[in-house]
Design a protein around this motif. Structure first.
Motif, mmCIF file in Angstrom:
data_model
loop_
_atom_site.group_PDB
_atom_site.id
_atom_site.type_symbol
_atom_site.label_atom_id
_atom_site.label_comp_id
_atom_site.label_asym_id
_atom_site.label_seq_id
_atom_site.Cartn_x
_atom_site.Cartn_y
_atom_site.Cartn_z
ATOM 1 N N SER A 57 -1.343 13.729 7.712
ATOM 2 C CA SER A 57 -2.241 13.804 6.382
ATOM 3 C C SER A 57 -1.790 12.685 5.435
ATOM 4 C CB SER A 57 -2.178 14.999 5.852
ATOM 5 O OG SER A 57 -0.942 15.548 5.512
ATOM 6 N N ASP A 58 -2.338 12.857 4.133
ATOM 7 C CA ASP A 58 -2.126 12.082 3.133
ATOM 8 C C ASP A 58 -0.787 12.404 2.440
ATOM 9 O OD1 ASP A 58 -4.398 10.367 3.048
ATOM 10 O OD2 ASP A 58 -5.458 11.567 1.636
ATOM 11 N N GLU A 59 -0.413 13.747 2.282
ATOM 12 C CA GLU A 59 0.951 14.322 1.935
ATOM 13 C C GLU A 59 2.109 13.618 2.717
ATOM 14 O OE1 GLU A 59 3.229 18.554 1.546
ATOM 15 O OE2 GLU A 59 0.808 18.635 1.553
ATOM 16 N N GLU A 60 1.786 13.723 4.226
ATOM 17 C CA GLU A 60 2.651 13.209 5.018
ATOM 18 C C GLU A 60 2.935 11.787 4.691
ATOM 19 O OE1 GLU A 60 2.515 16.427 8.822
ATOM 20 O OE2 GLU A 60 1.104 14.609 8.500
ATOM 21 N N ARG A 61 1.828 11.050 4.545
ATOM 22 C CA ARG A 61 2.345 9.619 4.457
ATOM 23 C C ARG A 61 2.884 9.319 3.044
ATOM 24 N NH1 ARG A 61 -3.890 8.850 5.384
ATOM 25 N NH2 ARG A 61 -3.912 8.561 7.742
ATOM 26 N N ALA A 62 2.646 10.171 2.073
ATOM 27 C CA ALA A 62 3.274 10.097 0.765
ATOM 28 C C ALA A 62 4.975 10.469 0.781
ATOM 29 C CB ALA A 62 2.682 10.906 -0.387
ATOM 30 N N ASP A 63 5.113 11.505 1.688
ATOM 31 C CA ASP A 63 6.327 11.959 1.817
ATOM 32 C C ASP A 63 7.180 10.720 2.629
ATOM 33 O OD1 ASP A 63 6.101 14.268 0.399
ATOM 34 O OD2 ASP A 63 5.896 15.360 2.229
ATOM 35 N N LEU A 87 22.577 -14.758 4.544
ATOM 36 C CA LEU A 87 22.329 -13.892 3.698
ATOM 37 C C LEU A 87 21.130 -12.893 4.193
ATOM 38 C CD1 LEU A 87 21.101 -16.533 0.870
ATOM 39 C CD2 LEU A 87 23.266 -15.294 0.866
ATOM 40 N N THR A 88 21.325 -11.702 3.691
ATOM 41 C CA THR A 88 20.312 -10.672 4.213
ATOM 42 C C THR A 88 19.349 -10.415 2.884
ATOM 43 O OG1 THR A 88 22.387 -9.145 4.801
ATOM 44 C CG2 THR A 88 20.091 -8.244 4.462
ATOM 45 N N PRO A 89 18.117 -10.394 3.702
ATOM 46 C CA PRO A 89 16.758 -10.494 2.650
ATOM 47 C C PRO A 89 16.661 -9.170 2.265
ATOM 48 C CG PRO A 89 16.161 -10.582 5.220
ATOM 49 C CD PRO A 89 17.744 -10.681 5.185
ATOM 50 N N THR A 90 15.970 -9.033 1.190
ATOM 51 C CA THR A 90 15.452 -7.919 0.379
ATOM 52 C C THR A 90 14.712 -7.346 1.165
ATOM 53 O OG1 THR A 90 14.158 -8.952 -0.892
ATOM 54 C CG2 THR A 90 16.074 -8.712 -1.841
ATOM 55 N N ILE A 91 14.475 -5.909 1.248
ATOM 56 C CA ILE A 91 13.428 -5.275 2.222
ATOM 57 C C ILE A 91 12.413 -4.561 1.039
ATOM 58 C CG2 ILE A 91 13.188 -3.529 3.793
ATOM 59 C CD1 ILE A 91 15.619 -4.338 4.956
ATOM 60 N N GLU A 92 11.145 -4.584 1.486
ATOM 61 C CA GLU A 92 10.254 -4.094 0.841
ATOM 62 C C GLU A 92 9.390 -3.179 1.949
ATOM 63 O OE1 GLU A 92 6.458 -4.797 -2.226
ATOM 64 O OE2 GLU A 92 7.317 -6.430 -0.915
ATOM 65 N N PHE A 93 8.966 -2.033 1.807
ATOM 66 C CA PHE A 93 8.042 -1.220 2.622
ATOM 67 C C PHE A 93 6.624 -1.060 2.148
ATOM 68 C CE2 PHE A 93 12.200 0.095 4.145
ATOM 69 C CZ PHE A 93 11.967 0.255 5.589
ATOM 70 N N ILE A 94 5.712 -1.556 2.866
ATOM 71 C CA ILE A 94 4.408 -1.404 2.669
ATOM 72 C C ILE A 94 3.472 -0.866 3.353
ATOM 73 C CG2 ILE A 94 2.180 -2.998 1.922
ATOM 74 C CD1 ILE A 94 4.298 -5.327 1.324
ATOM 75 N N ALA A 95 2.859 0.215 2.872
ATOM 76 C CA ALA A 95 1.895 1.125 3.664
ATOM 77 C C ALA A 95 0.821 0.320 4.453
ATOM 78 C CB ALA A 95 1.155 2.162 3.067
ATOM 79 N N ASP A 96 0.601 0.122 5.527
ATOM 80 C CA ASP A 96 -0.213 -0.599 6.057
ATOM 81 C C ASP A 96 -1.647 -0.059 6.179
ATOM 82 O OD1 ASP A 96 -1.971 -2.538 7.600
ATOM 83 O OD2 ASP A 96 -0.177 -2.620 9.362
ATOM 84 N N ALA A 97 -2.793 -0.607 5.978
ATOM 85 C CA ALA A 97 -4.053 0.389 5.945
ATOM 86 C C ALA A 97 -4.866 0.107 7.148
ATOM 87 C CB ALA A 97 -4.776 -0.540 4.487
ATOM 88 N N LEU A 98 -4.121 -0.155 8.178
ATOM 89 C CA LEU A 98 -4.686 -0.240 9.537
ATOM 90 C C LEU A 98 -5.549 1.010 9.962
ATOM 91 C CD1 LEU A 98 -4.672 -2.211 11.952
ATOM 92 C CD2 LEU A 98 -3.003 -0.714 12.899
ATOM 93 N N PRO A 99 -5.144 2.290 9.825
ATOM 94 C CA PRO A 99 -5.954 3.451 10.163
ATOM 95 C C PRO A 99 -7.235 3.414 9.104
ATOM 96 C CG PRO A 99 -3.529 4.177 9.937
ATOM 97 C CD PRO A 99 -3.913 2.646 9.521
ATOM 98 N N GLU A 100 -6.972 3.248 8.023
ATOM 99 C CA GLU A 100 -8.217 3.362 7.225
ATOM 100 C C GLU A 100 -9.154 2.283 7.454
ATOM 101 O OE1 GLU A 100 -5.080 3.264 5.818
ATOM 102 O OE2 GLU A 100 -4.910 5.494 5.434
ATOM 103 N N ASN A 101 -8.697 0.979 7.891
ATOM 104 C CA ASN A 101 -9.742 -0.014 8.186
ATOM 105 C C ASN A 101 -10.286 0.157 9.459
ATOM 106 O OD1 ASN A 101 -8.807 -1.501 5.986
ATOM 107 N ND2 ASN A 101 -7.408 -2.853 6.726
ATOM 108 N N ALA A 102 -9.478 0.675 10.489
ATOM 109 C CA ALA A 102 -10.036 1.120 11.957
ATOM 110 C C ALA A 102 -11.206 2.147 11.521
ATOM 111 C CB ALA A 102 -9.344 1.718 12.620
ATOM 112 N N LYS A 103 -11.152 3.303 10.895
ATOM 113 C CA LYS A 103 -12.029 4.269 10.464
ATOM 114 C C LYS A 103 -13.315 3.458 9.975
ATOM 115 C CE LYS A 103 -12.737 8.654 7.854
ATOM 116 N NZ LYS A 103 -12.224 9.604 7.200
ATOM 117 N N HIS A 104 -13.069 2.512 8.869
ATOM 118 C CA HIS A 104 -14.163 1.901 8.225
ATOM 119 C C HIS A 104 -15.045 1.165 9.148
ATOM 120 C CE1 HIS A 104 -16.539 -0.010 5.148
ATOM 121 N NE2 HIS A 104 -16.132 -1.049 5.230
#
Length: 149
Positions: A57-63, A87-104
């Motif tokens: 769910s959206d709550e689980e995604r936010a958590d 050097l170790t690169p900095t890391i950024e986590f980005i939520a992928d909109a794959l499920p929403e795009n598939a639903k659309h």
């Protein structure tokens, strides 16, 4: 600027390291079922964007997003231990909109199917507005017509 193939290899290696670490588990109860979908490393190998999806769910995604944000430092040190670069690169986590795009896309395909069925129903009862064949045909001259003249 680094070689693009080197950046792609590094991105693939980072994806494996982070996925393996998430598979072993983090000590964060907020973390849900996370899947790493893609990693992109900048040309200078200084920054890695990690794309992920969360099943739930959206709550689980936010958590899960909060858990990944808090674990970024630990995951970066894990990546640094396993990478063979200076050097170790900095890391950024980005939520992928794959499920929403598939639903659309599914919704758009269902709409296209519905419209196609409607057009087929209309085509079954459609009639020509004028003649069935509105194009002018060339005149055919019979041999009998030539003899009468």
């Amino acid at each position: 600027m680094a070689d693009p193939t080197r950046a792609a290899r590094m991105a693939d290696h980072i994806k494996q390291i982070v996925a393996r670490r998430l598979e072993r588990g983090l000590r964060d109860p907020r973390l849900g079922f996370v899947t790493i979908t893609d990693v992109r490393v900048t040309g200078d190998l200084q920054h890695a964007s990690i794309f992920y999806t969360v099943y739930g769910s959206d709550e689980e995604r936010a958590d899960s997003a909060a858990a990944l944000k808090s674990a970024t430092g630990m995951l970066r040190s894990e990546v640094g231990k396993n990478l063979t670069s200076r050097l170790t690169p900095t890391i950024e986590f980005i939520a992928d909109a794959l499920p929403e795009n598939a639903k659309h896309l599914d919704e758009l395909l269902a709409e296209a199917r519905r419209r196609d069925e409607e057009i087929e129903r209309q085509k079954a009862t459609a009639k020509y507005a004028g003649d069935e064949d509105p194009y002018v045909k060339p005149r055919v001259i019979d041999e009998d017509d030539d003899e009468e003249r």
